[in-house]
Design a protein around this motif. Structure first.
Motif, mmCIF file in Angstrom:
data_model
loop_
_atom_site.group_PDB
_atom_site.id
_atom_site.type_symbol
_atom_site.label_atom_id
_atom_site.label_comp_id
_atom_site.label_asym_id
_atom_site.label_seq_id
_atom_site.Cartn_x
_atom_site.Cartn_y
_atom_site.Cartn_z
ATOM 1 N N VAL A 25 -30.123 89.308 -29.104
ATOM 2 C CA VAL A 25 -29.412 90.304 -29.710
ATOM 3 C C VAL A 25 -28.397 90.705 -28.844
ATOM 4 O O VAL A 25 -27.397 90.911 -29.605
ATOM 5 C CB VAL A 25 -30.689 91.373 -29.729
ATOM 6 N N PRO A 26 -28.437 91.070 -27.573
ATOM 7 C CA PRO A 26 -27.237 91.418 -26.888
ATOM 8 C C PRO A 26 -25.983 90.453 -27.139
ATOM 9 O O PRO A 26 -24.819 90.803 -26.796
ATOM 10 C CB PRO A 26 -27.528 91.494 -25.431
ATOM 11 N N HIS A 27 -26.246 89.185 -27.404
ATOM 12 C CA HIS A 27 -25.165 88.330 -27.265
ATOM 13 C C HIS A 27 -24.586 87.818 -28.667
ATOM 14 O O HIS A 27 -23.550 87.012 -28.834
ATOM 15 C CB HIS A 27 -25.437 86.810 -26.405
ATOM 16 N N LEU A 28 -25.228 88.243 -29.686
ATOM 17 C CA LEU A 28 -24.882 88.033 -30.921
ATOM 18 C C LEU A 28 -23.378 88.203 -31.500
ATOM 19 O O LEU A 28 -22.891 87.233 -32.093
ATOM 20 C CB LEU A 28 -25.767 88.626 -32.014
ATOM 21 N N GLU A 29 -23.062 89.218 -31.057
ATOM 22 C CA GLU A 29 -21.525 89.621 -31.277
ATOM 23 C C GLU A 29 -20.581 88.482 -30.655
ATOM 24 O O GLU A 29 -19.439 87.967 -31.198
ATOM 25 C CB GLU A 29 -21.290 90.909 -30.912
ATOM 26 N N ASN A 80 -31.405 89.982 -37.824
ATOM 27 C CA ASN A 80 -30.125 89.429 -38.596
ATOM 28 C C ASN A 80 -29.730 88.461 -37.741
ATOM 29 O O ASN A 80 -28.457 88.292 -37.243
ATOM 30 C CB ASN A 80 -29.113 90.382 -38.845
ATOM 31 N N ALA A 81 -30.376 87.691 -36.934
ATOM 32 C CA ALA A 81 -29.818 86.519 -36.139
ATOM 33 C C ALA A 81 -30.081 85.222 -36.463
ATOM 34 O O ALA A 81 -30.432 84.133 -36.092
ATOM 35 C CB ALA A 81 -30.716 86.418 -34.728
ATOM 36 N N THR A 82 -29.954 85.074 -37.946
ATOM 37 C CA THR A 82 -30.233 83.802 -38.693
ATOM 38 C C THR A 82 -29.109 82.997 -38.396
ATOM 39 O O THR A 82 -29.547 81.505 -38.419
ATOM 40 C CB THR A 82 -30.280 84.089 -40.312
#
Ligand SMILES: Cc1cc2nc3c(=O)[nH]c(=O)nc-3n(C[C@H](O)[C@H](O)[C@H](O)COP(=O)(O)OP(=O)(O)OC[C@H]3O[C@@H](n4cnc5c(N)ncnc54)[C@H](O)[C@@H]3O)c2cc1C
Length: 374
Positions: A25-29, A80-82
């Motif tokens: 999550v912290p790296h998705l962007e 939402n990390a598909t």
């Protein structure tokens, strides 16, 4: 607790959720800005036992079942990390090798796939064919102790990170029969194309693959020659259910998020939730996703005992992905202008959801499959 899951599935969920919250999550962007998830993340997931849920222990795998697979798929979809392409690798490519690979192939590739050292991809689509797999143009020629491959694949998930490609082609281009070969990406004549620029799933390295007279030994044949369609047919049902599982989870997560938003946003001296329109929209969404979830869980129970039909999987994918598109659009609308801002999860979920109606077979192809069985 949902009936389809046992206690060990729920314990696995806790483990998966903790890992995803911490390492993904912290790296998705950042990954979205790079268009790719770094290989180190795959290694970390492998070390945590989160890749290739159904690979048996004798090949280094966790020896789980489709319930564990579904847990991992849901936990990624929930945040939402598909775009993180674990599912294609773990639940699709590894499954082909487990199902159709020789003992030697399983020993050769599965331990590395479980640890995240070998990233697997499935190469079916070509620039001129996607839905119509029978018109595939990739050619496999028998050559002494193996095969020579010429052709091109496109839209391949994990394509840039790929170490091993399970790919389909024809021994005779005039025939409709398909054969599957496994190709290590360091073979001469193999090349990866550019990272394709997409409107959604931006963190996923979707790429072209080129085969310029690539030689593979006969030991790289997966299953038997000309039997590829049967293998695809069987595996595609699960692949389509994966998309339906994601759809149900994504709708549930975004419904929760929307509910929280509309209960705190004030307009005309009342919360957005106080409008009857909002309540009706959310009530409809809740009713629809509850029905979807019941069917998807039923399909999951069936896949766990190898009883899921292609028609049921097509229905789950069709209804799930279409519902996801429609409801996420309504959830975004309820967020007003904030729904259009990238920092709001609903906006990214809305864009990412668009492809669910296209990949794994389009909605039109799903309708065709359902109609054919009538
Ligand atoms: C992000 C992403 C990731 C992907 N990952 C992979 C991957 O890892 N591996 C892989 O092999 N492929 C992958 N694909 C490809 C995907 O499976 C195909 O895009 C999909 O199957 C549709 O094929 P196409 O794009 O060639 O569309 P086409 O087949 O050209 O279809 C165009 C339109 O015609 C319609 N149509 C086609 N046939 C019929 C019919 N009989 N009746 C009515 N309408 C019809 C379609 O529904 C569609 O609306 C990926 C695609 C995307 C976008």
């Amino acid at each position: 607790m949902r009936k389809v899951f046992r206690d060990d599935h729920e314990m696995f969920r806790e483990q998966a959720r903790r890992f995803i919250e911490r390492e993904i999550v912290p790296h998705l962007e950042h990954w979205e800005s790079q268009g790719i998830v770094p290989k180190e993340v795959w290694l970390k997931a492998g070390e945590a036992g989160l890749l290739c849920s159904t690979v048996p222990e004798e090949y280094g795998g966790p020896g789980g079942d489709y319930g564990h697979s579904a847990v991992m798929i849901e936990e990624l979809a929930r945040v939402n990390a598909t775009a993180v392409g674990f599912t294609t690798h773990s639940e699709i490519v590894a499954n082909y090798i487990v199902a159709y690979g020789s003992e030697e192939q399983k020993q050769r590739w599965l331990p590395g796939m479980v640890s995240g050292e070998i990233i697997g991809v499935l190469g079916l689509s070509e620039p001129s064919i996607g839905s119509d797999l029978r018109s595939m143009r990739t050619q496999f020629k028998r050559d002494g102790d193996g095969y020579r491959i010429s052709g091109q694949k496109t839209f391949i998930t994990n394509g840039r990170n790929a170490d091993l490609v399970v790919t389909a082609g024809k021994l005779d281009l005039n025939e409709k029969k398909l054969t599957l070969l496994c190709v290590e990406t360091d073979r001469e004549g193999f090349a990866k194309g550019r990272l394709l620029s997409k409107i959604g799933l931006k963190g996923q390295d979707t790429s072209e693959l080129f085969f310029d007279d690539v030689h593979v030994p006969k030991e790289n044949l997966l299953g038997e020659e000309d039997k590829g369609f049967g293998y695809l047919f069987h595996q595609l049902a699960w692949e389509r259910l994966i998309i339906a599982i994601r759809a149900a989870t994504c709708i549930e997560a975004m419904l929760e998020e929307t509910l929280e938003y509309v209960k705190t946003r004030t307009v005309f001296d009342r919360t957005v939730f106080d409008f009857q329109n909002t309540q009706f929209k959310l009530a409809e969404a809740k009713a629809q996703v509850t029905m979807l979830r019941a069917f998807v869980d039923d399909c999951l129970a069936k896949v766990m005992v190898d009883e899921l039909t292609g028609e049921e999987a097509a229905m789950a994918k069709l209804v799930g992905s279409e519902m996801q598109g429609k409801l996420l659009d309504e959830f975004l609308q309820l967020h007003g202008g904030y729904g259009f801002m990238s920092e709001y999860r609903v906006s990214r979920a809305w864009v990412d959801a668009r492809v669910a109606r296209i990949y794994g077979g389009t909605s039109e192809i799903m309708k065709q499959i359902i109609a054919k069985a009538m």
